[in-house]
Design an enzyme around this catalytic site. Structure first.
Site, PDB file in Angstrom:
ATOM      1  N   TYR A 144       0.832  -1.205   0.000  1.00 36.09           N
ATOM      2  CA  TYR A 144       0.000   0.000   0.000  1.00 36.09           C
ATOM      3  C   TYR A 144       0.869   1.258   0.000  1.00 36.09           C
ATOM      4  O   TYR A 144       0.739   2.116  -0.878  1.00 36.09           O
ATOM      5  CB  TYR A 144      -0.907  -0.021   1.230  1.00 36.09           C
ATOM      6  CG  TYR A 144      -1.889   1.128   1.320  1.00 36.09           C
ATOM      7  CD1 TYR A 144      -2.999   1.200   0.475  1.00 36.09           C
ATOM      8  CD2 TYR A 144      -1.723   2.133   2.272  1.00 36.09           C
ATOM      9  CE1 TYR A 144      -3.905   2.252   0.577  1.00 36.09           C
ATOM     10  CE2 TYR A 144      -2.632   3.181   2.373  1.00 36.09           C
ATOM     11  CZ  TYR A 144      -3.719   3.233   1.531  1.00 36.09           C
ATOM     12  OH  TYR A 144      -4.617   4.272   1.633  1.00 36.09           O
ATOM     13  N   ASP A 145       1.804   1.332   0.973  1.00 37.08           N
ATOM     14  CA  ASP A 145       2.621   2.543   1.136  1.00 37.08           C
ATOM     15  C   ASP A 145       3.449   2.821  -0.123  1.00 37.08           C
ATOM     16  O   ASP A 145       3.466   3.938  -0.642  1.00 37.08           O
ATOM     17  CB  ASP A 145       3.591   2.400   2.314  1.00 37.08           C
ATOM     18  CG  ASP A 145       2.887   2.120   3.629  1.00 37.08           C
ATOM     19  OD1 ASP A 145       1.661   1.939   3.620  1.00 37.08           O
ATOM     20  OD2 ASP A 145       3.564   2.069   4.671  1.00 37.08           O
ATOM     21  N   GLU A 146       4.162   1.788  -0.573  1.00 38.26           N
ATOM     22  CA  GLU A 146       5.042   1.990  -1.732  1.00 38.26           C
ATOM     23  C   GLU A 146       4.224   2.128  -3.019  1.00 38.26           C
ATOM     24  O   GLU A 146       4.623   2.840  -3.935  1.00 38.26           O
ATOM     25  CB  GLU A 146       6.058   0.856  -1.859  1.00 38.26           C
ATOM     26  CG  GLU A 146       7.025   0.752  -0.680  1.00 38.26           C
ATOM     27  CD  GLU A 146       8.074   1.876  -0.628  1.00 38.26           C
ATOM     28  OE1 GLU A 146       7.861   2.970  -1.192  1.00 38.26           O
ATOM     29  OE2 GLU A 146       9.119   1.638   0.010  1.00 38.26           O
ATOM     30  N   LYS A 148       1.364   3.619  -3.247  1.00 41.23           N
ATOM     31  CA  LYS A 148       0.897   5.007  -3.257  1.00 41.23           C
ATOM     32  C   LYS A 148       2.046   5.976  -3.531  1.00 41.23           C
ATOM     33  O   LYS A 148       1.863   7.016  -4.152  1.00 41.23           O
ATOM     34  CB  LYS A 148       0.245   5.346  -1.913  1.00 41.23           C
ATOM     35  CG  LYS A 148      -1.109   4.668  -1.706  1.00 41.23           C
ATOM     36  CD  LYS A 148      -2.188   5.377  -2.514  1.00 41.23           C
ATOM     37  CE  LYS A 148      -3.570   4.858  -2.173  1.00 41.23           C
ATOM     38  NZ  LYS A 148      -4.631   5.553  -2.908  1.00 41.23           N
ATOM     39  N   SER A 188     -14.049   2.312  13.212  1.00 37.47           N
ATOM     40  CA  SER A 188     -15.151   1.364  12.974  1.00 37.47           C
ATOM     41  C   SER A 188     -15.036   0.167  13.919  1.00 37.47           C
ATOM     42  O   SER A 188     -16.040  -0.313  14.444  1.00 37.47           O
ATOM     43  CB  SER A 188     -15.177   0.913  11.515  1.00 37.47           C
ATOM     44  OG  SER A 188     -13.887   0.627  11.059  1.00 37.47           O
ATOM     45  N   THR A 209      -0.852   7.639  19.043  1.00 38.46           N
ATOM     46  CA  THR A 209      -1.877   8.638  18.709  1.00 38.46           C
ATOM     47  C   THR A 209      -2.242   8.587  17.228  1.00 38.46           C
ATOM     48  O   THR A 209      -1.458   8.145  16.387  1.00 38.46           O
ATOM     49  CB  THR A 209      -1.389  10.064  19.029  1.00 38.46           C
ATOM     50  OG1 THR A 209      -0.269  10.348  18.198  1.00 38.46           O
ATOM     51  CG2 THR A 209      -1.035  10.216  20.491  1.00 38.46           C
ATOM     52  N   ARG A 210      -3.441   9.064  16.932  1.00 35.19           N
ATOM     53  CA  ARG A 210      -3.891   9.248  15.554  1.00 35.19           C
ATOM     54  C   ARG A 210      -4.731  10.525  15.531  1.00 35.19           C
ATOM     55  O   ARG A 210      -5.271  10.939  16.552  1.00 35.19           O
ATOM     56  CB  ARG A 210      -4.793   8.087  15.101  1.00 35.19           C
ATOM     57  CG  ARG A 210      -4.103   6.760  14.906  1.00 35.19           C
ATOM     58  CD  ARG A 210      -3.199   6.741  13.689  1.00 35.19           C
ATOM     59  NE  ARG A 210      -2.617   5.418  13.476  1.00 35.19           N
ATOM     60  CZ  ARG A 210      -1.552   4.954  14.129  1.00 35.19           C
ATOM     61  NH1 ARG A 210      -0.963   5.694  15.038  1.00 35.19           N
ATOM     62  NH2 ARG A 210      -1.078   3.748  13.879  1.00 35.19           N
ATOM     63  N   PRO A 273       2.635   2.636  12.821  1.00 35.38           N
ATOM     64  CA  PRO A 273       3.273   3.881  13.245  1.00 35.38           C
ATOM     65  C   PRO A 273       2.829   4.313  14.647  1.00 35.38           C
ATOM     66  O   PRO A 273       1.685   4.100  15.024  1.00 35.38           O
ATOM     67  CB  PRO A 273       2.820   4.899  12.194  1.00 35.38           C
ATOM     68  CG  PRO A 273       1.792   4.241  11.361  1.00 35.38           C
ATOM     69  CD  PRO A 273       1.706   2.798  11.704  1.00 35.38           C
TER      70      PRO A 273
HETATM   71  N1  LIG Z   1     -10.313   6.527   4.445  1.00 34.56           N
HETATM   72  C1  LIG Z   1      -9.122   6.945   4.780  1.00 34.56           C
HETATM   73  O1  LIG Z   1      -8.876   7.216   5.946  1.00 34.56           O
HETATM   74  C2  LIG Z   1      -8.053   7.144   3.733  1.00 34.56           C
HETATM   75  C3  LIG Z   1      -6.810   7.632   4.152  1.00 34.56           C
HETATM   76  C4  LIG Z   1      -5.811   7.827   3.204  1.00 34.56           C
HETATM   77  C5  LIG Z   1      -6.052   7.576   1.875  1.00 34.56           C
HETATM   78  N2  LIG Z   1      -7.266   7.096   1.488  1.00 34.56           N
HETATM   79  C6  LIG Z   1      -7.436   6.813   0.060  1.00 34.56           C
HETATM   80  O2  LIG Z   1      -8.698   7.212  -0.395  1.00 34.56           O
HETATM   81  C7  LIG Z   1      -9.191   6.291  -1.352  1.00 34.56           C
HETATM   82  C8  LIG Z   1     -10.557   5.798  -0.920  1.00 34.56           C
HETATM   83  O3  LIG Z   1     -10.448   5.169   0.339  1.00 34.56           O
HETATM   84  P1  LIG Z   1     -11.713   4.624   1.125  1.00 34.56           P
HETATM   85  O4  LIG Z   1     -11.454   4.803   2.557  1.00 34.56           O
HETATM   86  O5  LIG Z   1     -12.944   5.158   0.540  1.00 34.56           O
HETATM   87  O6  LIG Z   1     -11.572   3.058   0.846  1.00 34.56           O
HETATM   88  P2  LIG Z   1     -12.632   2.035   0.232  1.00 34.56           P
HETATM   89  O7  LIG Z   1     -11.981   0.696   0.291  1.00 34.56           O
HETATM   90  O8  LIG Z   1     -13.953   2.197   0.877  1.00 34.56           O
HETATM   91  O9  LIG Z   1     -12.744   2.529  -1.270  1.00 34.56           O
HETATM   92  C9  LIG Z   1     -11.916   2.101  -2.290  1.00 34.56           C
HETATM   93  C10 LIG Z   1     -12.794   1.773  -3.486  1.00 34.56           C
HETATM   94  O10 LIG Z   1     -11.954   1.374  -4.574  1.00 34.56           O
HETATM   95  C11 LIG Z   1     -12.508   0.222  -5.170  1.00 34.56           C
HETATM   96  N3  LIG Z   1     -11.419  -0.509  -5.817  1.00 34.56           N
HETATM   97  C12 LIG Z   1     -10.407  -1.191  -5.254  1.00 34.56           C
HETATM   98  N4  LIG Z   1      -9.612  -1.727  -6.186  1.00 34.56           N
HETATM   99  C13 LIG Z   1     -10.132  -1.355  -7.385  1.00 34.56           C
HETATM  100  C14 LIG Z   1      -9.762  -1.595  -8.724  1.00 34.56           C
HETATM  101  N5  LIG Z   1      -8.675  -2.318  -9.037  1.00 34.56           N
HETATM  102  N6  LIG Z   1     -10.534  -1.081  -9.714  1.00 34.56           N
HETATM  103  C15 LIG Z   1     -11.637  -0.338  -9.420  1.00 34.56           C
HETATM  104  N7  LIG Z   1     -12.032  -0.084  -8.172  1.00 34.56           N
HETATM  105  C16 LIG Z   1     -11.286  -0.582  -7.162  1.00 34.56           C
HETATM  106  C17 LIG Z   1     -13.157  -0.523  -4.033  1.00 34.56           C
HETATM  107  O11 LIG Z   1     -14.119  -1.464  -4.457  1.00 34.56           O
HETATM  108  C18 LIG Z   1     -13.746   0.622  -3.225  1.00 34.56           C
HETATM  109  O12 LIG Z   1     -15.028   0.947  -3.672  1.00 34.56           O
HETATM  110  C19 LIG Z   1      -8.160   5.181  -1.468  1.00 34.56           C
HETATM  111  O13 LIG Z   1      -7.341   5.415  -2.576  1.00 34.56           O
HETATM  112  C20 LIG Z   1      -7.360   5.316  -0.198  1.00 34.56           C
HETATM  113  O14 LIG Z   1      -6.044   4.886  -0.364  1.00 34.56           O
HETATM  114  C21 LIG Z   1      -8.263   6.874   2.391  1.00 34.56           C
END
Ligand SMILES: NC(=O)c1ccc[n+]([C@@H]2O[C@H](COP(=O)([O-])OP(=O)(O)OC[C@H]3O[C@@H](n4cnc5c(N)ncnc54)[C@H](O)[C@@H]3O)[C@@H](O)[C@H]2O)c1
Length: 311
Positions: A144-146, A148, A188, A209-210, A273
C-alpha cells in the site's frame, strides 16, 4: 456541467464524493470493481440523470470522455489491502498509469487520493509535505505505502514530462458513515465492538496517537483541491490535526454509544506507526480549508450509522 470520473466511487470516501458532485450538478461517472465498495453506498444516486455507474477494474485501461478525474480506487484498510498485496500494488501503480494515460488523452485534470502512509513511521511530527517519510519497502504494509508513493511519482512525472494538470492530496485517517464494519480500522472497530457489547481491542499500550478527520470535511478539501489554480499541484496534506490516543478514542466511543464494553490489550502489529498527525498549513493557505467537525459530533453520526447497519 463538468464530466467527472470518480474511480473507487462505490467505496467509503468515493460515495460521499459522488453525492457532493451530483448534488452540485456535475455529470458523474463512477467506476468501481466492488472489491471493498458496494452499490448500497450509491442507491440514493442510481436514478439521478447526472449519475452513471460502471463496473470496471482500474488495472485495465478505460476509454471515456471526461474533464476531471478523481482517482480513489484502492483498498484503504490494512485488512483489505493485505488480502491480495500484489493486486494492491497493481491497483495503485497500474491504476495510476491507466488513469494518467486517460487524463493525457482527453486533457483532463486529475486528482490522486494519496495517503499519509507515504510518510511511513515518521520521525518528524507533525508531518509537513516536505518530509520524505520513513517507509519499509519490504514489510506487510509496503504494498500500500510503496504503491501510493509510486503513484505520486507517476503523477509528478506525467506533470513534468507531459504537462498534465495534476493534484495530489495526502489523506490522513478519515472516518464516517459507510466505513465497512469489518475493515479493522480503529474507529469502525471500536464502534462495532461497543455496539455489539464486545471488548474493545487496543493494540499495544493504547498510547499511540492518531488524528481523525470527519468525511464531510475531507470531501470539502478534495473538491477545493480539484478546483484550485492549475499551478497548485500539491502534494497537500488533508486531515484533522486534533490528536488523540487510542485509549482516549476508545473511552469517547464507550461514552457516546452508552456501551458497557471493556478494553482488552493485544500486541502491536508490525510497522504500525506510533504517531501520525498532519501539518495542514499548506491546505489552510492554498485552499482556505480547515476541518470543522469536532470528533464528538463526527463520532455521533458514525455511531448512528453503525447502529442502523447492525440492527
Ligand atoms: N479513508 C481513509 O482514511 C483514507 C486515508 C488515506 C487515503 N485514502 C485513500 O482514499 C481512497 C478511498 O479510500 P476509502 O477509505 O474510501 O476506501 P474504500 O476501500 O472504501 O474505497 C476504495 C474503493 O476502490 C474500489 N477498488 C479497489 N480496487 C479497485 C480496482 N482495481 N478497480 C476499481 N475499483 C477498485 C473498491 O471497491 C472501493 O469501492 C483510497 O485510494 C485510499 O487509499 C483513504
Amino acid at each position: 456541467m463538468a464530466k467527472i470520473l470518480v474511480t473507487g466511487g462505490a467505496g467509503f470516501l468515493g460515495s460521499h464524493l459522488c453525492d457532493r458532485l451530483v448534488e452540485r450538478g456535475d455529470d458523474v461517472l463512477c467506476v468501481d470493481n466492488y472489491f471493498t465498495g458496494s452499490k448500497n453506498n450509491l442507491v440514493q444516486l442510481l436514478d439521478k440523470p447526472n449519475f452513471e455507474l460502471m463496473r470496471h477494474d482500474v488495472t485495465f485501461p478505460l476509454y471515456v470522455e471526461v474533464d476531471r478525474i478523481f482517482n480513489l480506487a484502492c483498498p484503504a484498510s490494512p485488512v483489505h489491502y493485505q488480502h491480495d498485496p500484489v493486486q494492491t500494488t497493481k491497483t495503485s501503480v497500474h491504476g495510476a498509469i491507466n488513469m494518467l494515460g486517460l487524463a493525457k488523452r482527453v486533457k483532463a485534470r486529475i486528482l490522486q487520493a494519496s495517503t499519509s502512509e507515504v510518510y511511513g513511521d515518521p520521525e518528524v511530527h507533525p508531518q509537513p509535505e516536505s518530509y520524505w517519510g520513513k517507509v519499509n519497502p519490504i514489510g506487510i504494509r509496503s504494498c500500500y505505502d510503496e504503491g501510493k508513493r509510486c503513484a505520486e511519482t507517476l503523477f509528478f512525472d506525467y506533470h513534468r514530462q507531459h504537462k498534465l494538470r495534476i493534484k495530489v492530496a495526502r489523506i490522513f485517517n478519515t472516518y464516517g458513515p459507510r466505513m465497512l464494519p469489518n475493515d479493522g480500522r480503529v474507529v469502525s472497530n471500536f464502534i462495532v465492538q461497543a455496539l455489539r457489547g464486545e471488548d474493545l481491542t487496543i493494540f499495544g499500550d493504547g498510547k499511540q496517537t492518531r488524528s481523525f478527520c470527519y468525511v464531510d470535511d475531507l470531501i470539502e478539501a478534495m473538491l477545493r483541491m480539484m478546483d484550485s489554480p492549475a499551478e497548485f499541484t500539491g502534494p497537500v496534506n488533508i486531515g484533522n490535526p486534533g490528536e488523540f490516543t487510542m485509549l482516549e478514542l476508545a473511552e469517547k466511543v464507550l461514552q457516546l454509544s452508552g456501551s458497557k464494553s471493556k478494553l482488552v490489550f493485544k500486541p502491536l502489529p508490525s510497522d504500525d506507526p506510533r504517531q501520525r498527525q498532519p501539518n495542514i498549513e499548506l491546505a489552510k493557505s492554498q485552499l482556505g480549508w480547515e476541518p470543522k467537525v469536532k470528533l464528538e459530533d463526527g463520532l455521533k453520526e458514525t455511531i448512528g450509522y453503525f447502529r442502523r447497519l447492525l440492527s
